[in-house]
Scaffold this active site. Structure first.
Site, mmCIF file in Angstrom:
data_model
loop_
_atom_site.group_PDB
_atom_site.id
_atom_site.type_symbol
_atom_site.label_atom_id
_atom_site.label_comp_id
_atom_site.label_asym_id
_atom_site.label_seq_id
_atom_site.Cartn_x
_atom_site.Cartn_y
_atom_site.Cartn_z
ATOM 1 N N HIS A 120 73.259 45.185 18.901
ATOM 2 C CA HIS A 120 74.633 45.312 18.404
ATOM 3 C C HIS A 120 74.882 46.396 17.156
ATOM 4 O O HIS A 120 75.540 47.292 17.292
ATOM 5 C CB HIS A 120 75.443 44.296 18.205
ATOM 6 C CG HIS A 120 75.596 43.474 19.432
ATOM 7 N ND1 HIS A 120 76.195 42.111 19.457
ATOM 8 C CD2 HIS A 120 75.189 43.503 20.950
ATOM 9 C CE1 HIS A 120 75.887 41.473 20.797
ATOM 10 N NE2 HIS A 120 75.485 42.387 21.625
ATOM 11 N N TYR A 144 74.488 53.985 16.302
ATOM 12 C CA TYR A 144 74.462 55.010 17.180
ATOM 13 C C TYR A 144 75.887 55.762 17.168
ATOM 14 O O TYR A 144 76.147 56.996 17.309
ATOM 15 C CB TYR A 144 74.097 54.472 18.602
ATOM 16 C CG TYR A 144 73.951 55.710 19.714
ATOM 17 C CD1 TYR A 144 73.136 56.520 19.427
ATOM 18 C CD2 TYR A 144 74.897 55.288 21.026
ATOM 19 C CE1 TYR A 144 72.990 57.340 20.634
ATOM 20 C CE2 TYR A 144 74.686 56.266 21.857
ATOM 21 C CZ TYR A 144 73.847 57.211 21.815
ATOM 22 O OH TYR A 144 73.722 58.197 22.964
ATOM 23 N N GLU A 166 82.335 34.745 15.578
ATOM 24 C CA GLU A 166 81.959 35.448 16.914
ATOM 25 C C GLU A 166 83.252 35.083 17.827
ATOM 26 O O GLU A 166 83.550 36.100 18.709
ATOM 27 C CB GLU A 166 80.823 35.150 17.610
ATOM 28 C CG GLU A 166 79.524 35.233 16.782
ATOM 29 C CD GLU A 166 78.608 34.632 17.530
ATOM 30 O OE1 GLU A 166 78.216 33.646 17.880
ATOM 31 O OE2 GLU A 166 77.370 35.584 17.842
ATOM 32 N N GLU A 180 78.998 38.531 23.148
ATOM 33 C CA GLU A 180 79.509 37.828 22.235
ATOM 34 C C GLU A 180 80.159 36.632 22.849
ATOM 35 O O GLU A 180 80.005 35.587 22.219
ATOM 36 C CB GLU A 180 80.558 38.807 21.280
ATOM 37 C CG GLU A 180 79.684 39.540 20.409
ATOM 38 C CD GLU A 180 78.734 38.972 19.459
ATOM 39 O OE1 GLU A 180 78.937 37.717 19.251
ATOM 40 O OE2 GLU A 180 77.844 39.572 18.949
#
Ligand code: FE
Length: 344
Positions: free
Chosen positions: A121, A127, A191, A225
């Protein structure tokens, strides 16, 4: 722990999430916590890599003067400002706080998979930042520099105090509750709540055909997640069964109090992303959504709901369902090297 030569075999009834008596943390079989094995296999089946998702359209939209409004650009940057460090905080907690104290080898197996997914992640955010040519230091420093992100992270990190202490050991009521609190905070709040406004921002852009490559990355992340959250909920509920003395009325009220505090922090973050509202989403619907999510999380660990809000973003459930069905390997040509095809 040194091993001993013996004919006495492991009794799986002694196996516990924490404080397992004669805990053997090496021997996977016989397994007791089957949810962990299932989560591990689901994680493997969901494998994906950020660099294989095309960012071309996003790059063109980001360069274009008309494709995105200033508010949309700002929202993306703030979302990334949270995301870029959030999974590193989660990974540190898995590896440095949770793993060490878990005495179930099957749970440890999944934690290794989870730790790797947090790395993927973080790679995905890097990226996106790189593809769009964003200012890395602006985005990656945001967790220290932007109040709404700092407040969320400072809240989360305060629960590692004590657990990160090298002398911390489970086995007393106070320490076991401290450990359980850590899992509630990282799973249910970090989360389960703190990612969701940012997810909603990304999927509302995607629904308008904006930044779809970035949004696809986030869809894969949300699928992972939701597995991390499920696993965390299973950990909490199993510890409650194995050590019911920890789940006192006082402890339950404390957890509800933490969720309420987290909802306020998350709402402040959502407003920071979308100060004027955007694409039909206003502050009030964000508030309702965060409350709705928080209620669902409380229910799953057996606590009563606090808010009773309806889900104002039914399309968020669609995004979750879609990402469940999406098979990374079916949608793209990949050349993964498996054992049989390795050439030396
Ligand atoms: Fe996670």
């Amino acid at each position: 722990m040194p091993i001993q030569l013996t004919k006495k075999r492991i009794n799986i009834n002694n196996r516990k999430i924490i404080n397992g008596a004669d805990a053997d943390v090496v021997q996977l079989y016989p397994m007791k916590h089957l949810f962990a094995w299932e989560a591990y296999n689901t994680g493997n089946a969901n494998h994906w890599l950020p660099t294989e998702i095309s960012m071309q359209q996003d790059i063109e939209q980001w360069k274009s003067k008309t494709a995105l409004s200033d508010d949309e650009r700002t929202a993306l940057k703030i979302v990334l400002g949270f995301f870029t460090t959030a999974d590193s905080l989660a990974a540190n907690n898995v590896v440095l706080a949770v793993y060490k104290h878990v005495t179930s080898p099957e749970c440890r197996l999944y934690l290794l998979r989870q730790g790797y997914e947090e790395a993927v992640h973080t790679h995905a955010y890097q990226y996106i930042v790189e593809s769009l040519g964003l200012d890395e230091s602006e985005i990656f420093n945001m967790y220290r520099e932007r109040q709404s992100i700092y407040n969320k992270d400072a809240f989360i990190l305060s629960f590692n105090e004590g657990i990160f202490d090298p002398n911390f050991k489970t086995g007393t009521l106070a320490n076991d509750q401290k450990f359980l609190e850590n899992i509630v905070v990282f799973s249910i709040i970090m989360e389960g709540i703190f990612f969701y406004s940012a997810f909603a921002v990304m999927f509302s852009l995607q629904r308008h055909n904006k930044l779809v490559g970035s949004a696809e990355q986030i869809q894969y992340i949300m699928r992972d997640e939701s597995q991390h959250l499920n696993f965390g909920i299973n950990l909490i509920n199993t510890i409650k069964e194995e050590q019911p003395e920890l789940w006192t009325k006082e402890f339950q009220e404390k957890m509800i109090g933490l969720v309420k505090e987290a909802v306020k922090l998350e709402y402040a973050f959502a407003i920071d992303c979308f100060p004027k509202g955007i694409m039909g989403i206003n502050a009030d619907s964000f508030k309702k959504y965060i409350e709705y999510i928080a209620d669902r999380r409380l229910q799953r660990i057996g606590l009563s709901i606090v808010y009773g809000s309806e889900n104002p973003f039914p399309w968020m459930s669609e995004a979750v369902d879609l990402s469940k069905e999406k098979n990374f390997f079916e949608t793209r040509v990949t050349e993964y090297k498996v054992g049989g095809t390795l050439e030396w």
